[in-house]
Design an enzyme around this catalytic site. Sequence first.
Site, mmCIF file in Angstrom:
data_model
loop_
_atom_site.group_PDB
_atom_site.id
_atom_site.type_symbol
_atom_site.label_atom_id
_atom_site.label_comp_id
_atom_site.label_asym_id
_atom_site.label_seq_id
_atom_site.Cartn_x
_atom_site.Cartn_y
_atom_site.Cartn_z
ATOM 1 N N GLY A 100 1.770 4.972 -0.866
ATOM 2 C CA GLY A 100 1.364 6.047 -1.125
ATOM 3 C C GLY A 100 2.704 7.101 -1.607
ATOM 4 N N ARG A 101 3.122 7.301 -0.495
ATOM 5 C CA ARG A 101 4.798 8.212 -0.426
ATOM 6 C C ARG A 101 5.384 7.527 -2.276
ATOM 7 N NH1 ARG A 101 5.952 10.618 3.565
ATOM 8 N NH2 ARG A 101 5.576 9.627 4.734
ATOM 9 N N GLU B 291 1.045 -1.381 -0.047
ATOM 10 C CA GLU B 291 -0.263 -0.263 -0.314
ATOM 11 C C GLU B 291 0.554 1.343 0.069
ATOM 12 O OE1 GLU B 291 -2.416 -0.320 3.451
ATOM 13 O OE2 GLU B 291 -4.057 -2.067 2.859
ATOM 14 N N TYR C 251 1.536 14.174 0.719
ATOM 15 C CA TYR C 251 0.892 14.544 2.097
ATOM 16 C C TYR C 251 1.481 16.405 1.976
ATOM 17 C CZ TYR C 251 1.415 9.379 3.257
ATOM 18 O OH TYR C 251 0.667 8.292 3.464
ATOM 19 N N CYS D 145 1.587 33.190 10.590
ATOM 20 C CA CYS D 145 2.037 35.011 12.281
ATOM 21 C C CYS D 145 2.428 33.580 12.610
ATOM 22 C CB CYS D 145 1.480 35.337 12.130
ATOM 23 S SG CYS D 145 0.617 36.544 11.273
ATOM 24 N N GLU D 146 3.594 32.795 12.981
ATOM 25 C CA GLU D 146 3.843 31.289 14.014
ATOM 26 C C GLU D 146 5.854 31.380 13.837
ATOM 27 O OE1 GLU D 146 1.936 28.495 15.023
ATOM 28 O OE2 GLU D 146 -0.257 28.913 13.958
HETATM 29 N N1 LLP Z 1 -1.788 2.085 4.553
HETATM 30 C C1 LLP Z 1 -2.488 2.175 5.338
HETATM 31 C C2 LLP Z 1 -2.893 1.547 6.419
HETATM 32 C C3 LLP Z 1 -2.063 3.490 6.072
HETATM 33 O O1 LLP Z 1 -1.624 4.354 6.972
HETATM 34 C C4 LLP Z 1 -0.425 4.944 5.122
HETATM 35 C C5 LLP Z 1 -0.033 5.530 5.982
HETATM 36 C C6 LLP Z 1 -0.057 4.072 4.035
HETATM 37 C C7 LLP Z 1 -0.910 2.907 3.751
HETATM 38 C C8 LLP Z 1 -0.266 4.709 3.433
HETATM 39 O O2 LLP Z 1 1.715 4.895 4.111
HETATM 40 P P1 LLP Z 1 2.803 5.470 3.055
HETATM 41 O O3 LLP Z 1 3.766 4.317 1.815
HETATM 42 O O4 LLP Z 1 2.689 6.883 2.729
HETATM 43 O O5 LLP Z 1 3.953 6.119 3.492
HETATM 44 N N2 LLP Z 1 1.114 12.474 6.504
HETATM 45 C C9 LLP Z 1 2.791 11.730 7.529
HETATM 46 C C10 LLP Z 1 2.424 10.494 6.914
HETATM 47 C C11 LLP Z 1 1.155 9.390 7.423
HETATM 48 C C12 LLP Z 1 0.893 8.468 6.914
HETATM 49 C C13 LLP Z 1 -0.514 7.662 7.257
HETATM 50 N N3 LLP Z 1 -0.621 6.370 7.132
HETATM 51 C C14 LLP Z 1 3.667 12.158 6.086
HETATM 52 O O6 LLP Z 1 3.030 13.468 5.924
HETATM 53 O O7 LLP Z 1 4.946 11.567 6.465
#
Ligand code: LLP
Length: 419
Positions: free
Chosen positions: A274-275, A272, A371, A342-343
């Site tokens: 994302g990044r 899964e 993100y 403003c922080e």
């Molecule tokens: N699967 C599940 C169940 C998740 O909770 C997440 C991310 C992913 C997959 C994808 O994770 P990735 O491959 O994108 O690392 N806002 C934070 C990241 C939070 C991720 C939350 N869950 C940041 O900017 O680093």
Amino acid sequence: MRQFKNSDGQMMIGDLRATELAERFGTPLYVTDENAVRENYRRIKGAFKPYMPVRVHYACKANAALAILRVLQQEGSFIDAVSIGEVDSCLRAGFPPERILFTGVNVSNRELEALVNRKVMINIDSFSELRRLAEISDRPKISFRVNPGVGAGHHAHVVTGAKSTKFGIPKDEIVRAYDEALEHGFIPFGLHAHIGAGVQEAAPFVEVTEVLVNIMNQIEDDLGLKLDVLDIGGGVGIPYHPDDKAMDLDSFASEVTSRIKGKCTARTIAVEPGRYIIADTTVLLTSVVDVKQTPDKRFCGVDAGFNTLIRPAFYGSFHHVAVANKFERTADTLYDVVGPICETGDFLAKDRLLPKVDEGDLIAVYDTGAYGFTMASNYNMRGRPREVLVKDTSASVIREAESLDDMLRLERIPTRLMI
Ligand code: LLP
């Protein structure tokens, strides 16, 4: 960190100059390179494919722009969704429900009903969720999220697999969850864990895979249930810093799949990311509006702040920055790149060497596809920026900049206050 082409001292995104994009569409501006999205998807899928059938579920919390979802839909991606809003966006982008897996936490009854209506797969996080889902007459495809007791990540806030977190069913109780699911008439298809986000080495993924394989075997032994999909979650990191090394995906895929193949009932691995798919496809372009020298520091003041990109302020995350219109010049002057909020916590980069900057220069903040926009806000009543998708020499707006009217659309002043 993606290397961008340089043409006469100008940063190129696809085959377009960053400065031209900024002039045409304004700043701040998120610019995504479509070819890069497709390459990343194909690379991660291609890493696993030689070893065993793989489902790549794009974690759309990283970036849920409809046009980007559409690109991934065309690539054949599956989806990891976390809310009804994400599910519906994916359906609108053309994903069939069979390719969407919902993994929620603290899921309400209303959400469960909506998920059942939409016929997506549901990855269950708790006994309560299972029992509440069982009250609804349909029997959707389900799997379970286990808390594996294996956690990792770039910041404490994003470590999800450790024992102390709110996520998943504790591993000592997980077999009982499958037993109860069978009693309710469900036939679970898989088992899932997610260790955390921004993980740069294979070891914790291998560790969690071994936990999942053991659980699958226990489920087969105790319940006779043969689960097909072993889902190791997301979290594959990327090199944000120029000195960081990219993870070796091929050896990662080989190590993980060697722990699965022939060792349990799973015939398919799910991942899964994302990044990994979206982070390095996108730069945030932001204009230098003010340069300030104080007794302590030199500030490069830009028109994007933590309302536009919160990761540096929120997690202390590093994003590489470059001056797009002085792309080849020597970086010899130290700056903090700071925004209009403003922080004091409003910074994009601290203590960075850049070529000497002037008002009107264009700063490129790297690796902002994941993100970035999805965590942007209207803080200080600033609209979220325009998003553009580049393919070779063409650029299309995929989301307009938010206007004041957009921001105020849902507000009401009670008439009694207007008299
Ligand atoms: N699967 C599940 C169940 C998740 O909770 C997440 C991310 C992913 C997959 C994808 O994770 P990735 O491959 O994108 O690392 N806002 C934070 C990241 C939070 C991720 C939350 N869950 C940041 O900017 O680093």
